[in-house]
Design an enzyme around this catalytic site. Structure first.
Site, PDB file in Angstrom:
ATOM      1  N   CYS A 271       0.822  -1.205   0.000  1.00  0.00           N
ATOM      2  CA  CYS A 271       0.000   0.000   0.000  1.00  0.00           C
ATOM      3  C   CYS A 271       0.856   1.256   0.000  1.00  0.00           C
ATOM      4  O   CYS A 271       0.413   2.313  -0.459  1.00  0.00           O
ATOM      5  CB  CYS A 271      -0.940  -0.003   1.205  1.00  0.00           C
TER       6      CYS A 271
ATOM      7  N   HIS B 125      -1.743   1.229   7.565  1.00  0.00           N
ATOM      8  CA  HIS B 125      -2.185   1.243   6.170  1.00  0.00           C
ATOM      9  C   HIS B 125      -2.152   2.678   5.661  1.00  0.00           C
ATOM     10  O   HIS B 125      -2.486   3.625   6.387  1.00  0.00           O
ATOM     11  CB  HIS B 125      -3.599   0.670   6.052  1.00  0.00           C
TER      12      HIS B 125
END
Length: 558
Positions: A48, A506
């Site tokens: 990510c 994230h």
């Protein structure tokens, strides 16, 4: 009768289907509607940090224009420049042929691996990857293109290696040194040397080490100089003048079409660019025989010079490097020291930067804005017990730091990782207010009354203080400064947010749309893309902020 009715019904049905397809089926307008839509990116497992950075950089039109500049100059489908450009254009929905939602950014990872970067399959920092990408892109943009050997300009004969001087070979029939060496027998090589691959293939991985500024592992490469590499083209072994050899008579039994010269010092070295200096006169018959060959070699050299010149290329025939276009994230800070005793000022020192890192205050407080952090970033510092070169007194000096050259695209990193006294690392989640329009005039070297721009590459250096401009510490973006200094006004393009703790989490990106959707904002998280409001964007705890000074601003030359 029944068959006619069935046939008529079938015809009516087919006509209805065709009519529906013509009026309501896929059309060019629908294709145009899909153009410009933001696409998601595949996550290969803990990638990510790459996807969020690609989405943020895809929102920077000037960065994409810079990639297009070098991709058009030297297209290479496996290079990082081409891989990045294709990925960003597909993400923006502007690529001419490629489409994908979601799209796989595997080409970017393969290009990084080809450049020596090994990214383990674990979580990484998006800010570190940002500097890795810019470093690799800049290396690809400014490195010399692999050029052939000077022997490429020689006319060749496909039948045999004899009577080259009398063969009319087209100027465009060049052959590389490596291909010539591969096609000859062992007895035909100079000095019976073994076959050597091109310099582009001779890359040895010597050792593995970690860059101090990043946790990403890089393999250090060592390029060997081969006869076809630019470093060994003009000088081989001591006094061996390869250029003058090209202009002498070619004997039938000479390997590679080169003559065997017993005394190289007696030959004159030709000037680069196809010109040659005077040399001892040959016999009349030999001079007439070689006159045609010399003309072909000279014209071939000039043809090579034209072929290998261009943006981002370095020609071995020219002693001048072409101007390189710096990437739009590159700026410069200026530092100056002033003596508090006599008031003398030192010379301004300039340091380039690709992004600026702003530290949060030690104590958490409410109402913290980006203007406060920028003001702290350029706060003057007192240096005690410094001897002045002007008054020869040991006094206190003041060191001031400002933005001497603002980049076209500004990347701001809000450092949220801190170390506790116990030795543990933690993440701060303070909210920092950031504006949609940011004026950098209060933090830059601004003197509107000065018309002279001489003295340094960045302008006049009488002082680095920003006159008497007030600092932009309020929650507003400094719109008033935008009218006074429009060139220092930035607009928000993308915001990278990290959710989680210091060691895990994230990354997501809030970014502007592309083309006609540039006024809209989108939330992107790997394959997820949805439209959001600007109020939601301005309320997130930013980790990386991307601004630009306008889409139509011309790229700066170094």
């Amino acid at each position: 009768m029944e068959s006619e009715k069935i046939l008529m019904a079938a015809g009516v049905t087919v006509a209805a289907v065709v009519g529906a397809f013509v009026f309501w089926g896929p059309s060019g307008s629908r294709l145009r509607q899909r153009r410009g839509q933001i696409a998601g990116l595949h996550n290969f497992g803990l990638t990510c940090f790459l996807n969020t950075l690609l989405q943020a950089m895809a929102a920077c039109p000037q960065f994409i224009a810079w990639l297009q500049l070098y991709n058009n100059a030297s297209p290479d489908r496996k290079s990082l420049i081409t891989s990045m450009l294709n990925t960003l254009e597909v993400v923006n929905g502007t690529h001419a042929t490629l489409r994908g939602d979601p799209y796989s950014p595997g080409a970017v990872l393969r290009a990084l691996n080809a450049l020596g970067w090994v990214i383990p399959q674990e979580e990484h920092d998006a800010h570190e990857l940002f500097h890795v990408l810019l470093t690799c892109l800049e290396e690809e943009a400014i490195r010399p293109q692999p050029l052939g050997c000077l022997s490429d300009a020689l006319p060749t004969d496909n039948d045999d290696n004899s009577s080259l001087a009398g063969t009319a070979t087209p100027v465009g029939g060049f052959r590389s040194f490596s291909s010539m060496a591969a096609g000859l027998g062992a007895s035909q090589r100079i000095g019976d040397q073994p076959n050597r691959p091109s310099s582009a293939m001779l890359t040895d991985f010597l050792n593995m080490e970690y860059d101090e500024s990043t946790s990403l592992q890089r393999l250090v490469r060592s390029e060997a100089h081969t006869p076809d590499s630019p470093a060994s083209v003009c000088e081989r072994d001591g006094n061996d003048r390869l250029g003058s050899v090209l202009l002498d008579a070619v004997s039938p039994g000479t390997p590679f079409g080169f003559p065997l010269v017993s005394n190289p010092d007696s030959l004159a070295t030709p000037m680069l660019g196809g010109e040659r200096s005077s040399r001892p006169r040959l016999p009349q018959s030999q001079q007439q025989q070689d006159e045609g060959l010399n003309r072909r070699v000279s014209s071939s050299c000039r043809s090579l010079e034209r072929l290998h010149r261009g943006p981002g290329r370095v020609s071995i025939w020219s002693n001048m490097m072409p101007s390189q276009v710096a990437h739009p994230f590159q700026g410069a800070m200026g530092a100056q020291i002033v003596c508090n005793g006599c008031g003398s000022k030192s010379a301004v020192r300039y340091d380039k930067f690709d992004s600026i890192t702003l530290n949060l205050p030690p104590q958490r407080r409410t109402g913290l804005s980006l203007g406060h952090l920028l003001s702290e970033y350029i706060t003057s510092e007192d240096l005690s017990d410094v001897k002045c070169d002007s008054c020869n007194e040991t006094t206190t000096h003041t060191k001031s730091v400002t933005f001497a050259k603002l980049p076209a695209c500004l990347c701001i990193h809000v450092a949220r990782t801190v170390w506790l006294p116990t030795g543990q690392v933690c993440k701060r989640k303070d909210y920092v207010h950031f504006p949609e329009s940011l004026s950098m005039a209060p933090y830059s070297f601004v003197q509107p009354h000065l018309n002279s721009q001489a003295g340094t590459p960045w302008g006049s250096t009488m002082s680095l203080y920003s006159s008497s401009l007030p600092m932009n510490n309020g929650v507003g973006g400094g719109e008033g400064f935008g009218t006074m200094f429009p060139k220092n006004l930035y607009r928000l393009l993308a915001v990278v947010v990290h959710s989680g703790e210091a060691n895990s989490g994230h990354f997501v990106t809030y970014r502007r749309g592309s083309l006609r959707n540039a006024h809209r904002w989108y939330y992107t998280s790997d394959t997820i893309v949805r439209e959001v409001s600007i109020d939601e964007v301005l309320s997130v705890p930013a980790y990386l902020l991307f601004y630009d000074r306008g889409q139509q601003r011309q790229l700066n030359l170094r």
